[in-house]
Design a protein around this motif. Sequence first.
Motif, PDB file in Angstrom:
ATOM      1  N   LEU A  51     -81.761  59.402  38.707  1.00 11.62           N
ATOM      2  CA  LEU A  51     -81.384  58.187  39.438  1.00 11.62           C
ATOM      3  C   LEU A  51     -79.872  58.074  39.605  1.00 11.62           C
ATOM      4  CD1 LEU A  51     -83.852  55.536  37.968  1.00 11.62           C
ATOM      5  CD2 LEU A  51     -83.946  56.668  40.205  1.00 11.62           C
ATOM      6  N   ASN A  55     -78.125  56.511  43.235  1.00 13.37           N
ATOM      7  CA  ASN A  55     -78.058  55.046  43.154  1.00 13.37           C
ATOM      8  C   ASN A  55     -76.835  54.452  43.852  1.00 13.37           C
ATOM      9  OD1 ASN A  55     -76.010  55.679  41.417  1.00 13.37           O
ATOM     10  ND2 ASN A  55     -76.906  54.711  39.620  1.00 13.37           N
ATOM     11  N   GLN A  77     -81.396  54.333  47.932  1.00 15.61           N
ATOM     12  CA  GLN A  77     -81.587  53.070  47.218  1.00 15.61           C
ATOM     13  C   GLN A  77     -81.131  51.952  48.146  1.00 15.61           C
ATOM     14  OE1 GLN A  77     -79.217  52.322  43.672  1.00 15.61           O
ATOM     15  NE2 GLN A  77     -80.928  51.212  42.778  1.00 15.61           N
ATOM     16  N   VAL A 137     -90.449  55.675  39.723  1.00 20.89           N
ATOM     17  CA  VAL A 137     -89.321  55.766  38.808  1.00 20.89           C
ATOM     18  C   VAL A 137     -89.882  55.930  37.403  1.00 20.89           C
ATOM     19  CG1 VAL A 137     -87.328  54.555  37.848  1.00 20.89           C
ATOM     20  CG2 VAL A 137     -87.802  54.433  40.302  1.00 20.89           C
ATOM     21  N   ASP A 140     -85.059  57.225  33.795  1.00 15.18           N
ATOM     22  CA  ASP A 140     -83.843  57.427  34.574  1.00 15.18           C
ATOM     23  C   ASP A 140     -84.013  58.524  35.628  1.00 15.18           C
ATOM     24  OD1 ASP A 140     -84.007  59.579  32.872  1.00 15.18           O
ATOM     25  OD2 ASP A 140     -81.934  59.459  32.180  1.00 15.18           O
ATOM     26  N   THR A 141     -85.281  58.761  36.019  1.00 11.73           N
ATOM     27  CA  THR A 141     -85.597  59.824  36.971  1.00 11.73           C
ATOM     28  C   THR A 141     -86.537  59.317  38.059  1.00 11.73           C
ATOM     29  OG1 THR A 141     -85.416  61.444  35.190  1.00 11.73           O
ATOM     30  CG2 THR A 141     -86.574  62.151  37.160  1.00 11.73           C
ATOM     31  N   LEU A 142     -86.300  59.774  39.281  1.00 11.62           N
ATOM     32  CA  LEU A 142     -87.238  59.534  40.376  1.00 11.62           C
ATOM     33  C   LEU A 142     -88.167  60.736  40.440  1.00 11.62           C
ATOM     34  CD1 LEU A 142     -87.995  57.750  42.851  1.00 11.62           C
ATOM     35  CD2 LEU A 142     -86.634  59.364  44.203  1.00 11.62           C
TER      36      LEU A 142
END
Length: 156
Positions: A51, A55, A77, A137, A140-142
């Motif tokens: 992310l 972001n 985002q 999500v 802390d990762t997509l």
Amino acid sequence: MRKRISTPGGLTFAVLALALTLGAAPAKAFFGLGSKHAAVRPQGDAVRIPLAEINDGAAHFYELSDGGKGIRFFVVQSRDGVVRAAFDACDVCYHSRKGYTQDGAQMVCVNCSQRFDVARVNEVKGGCNPAPLERRVDGDTLSIPLAALRAGANFF
């Protein structure tokens, strides 16, 4: 007899300069100058993108090479904080293989110039809207499932 002077290097330079001036991503790739799409590889059953990398409100373009086919997509985002993903193609203009570019809070179809609010990516589908791409999500990762990416391979 008239002597003809050939300047293929000059012509190549002129064409390259024109392509770069116009911002033609496909022309840049043709001339070996790269692509706007960063290469990604699956990790297990999904493509995973940190992310922190996405972001900033800017559209980030990626390409997954799968079975000899390049599947292109973008992640962005929106102002509301939602991370959105879509194929870099739509139902109408995908044959042109031009995809989208970002202009502020809008994604713009490079082929027909239709504009779409970033906040509507993944919300609206069909027509010239960016074709939605399943994502989630995870901390802390997509994560984008490999199966979802493969389902859109027909765009490319």
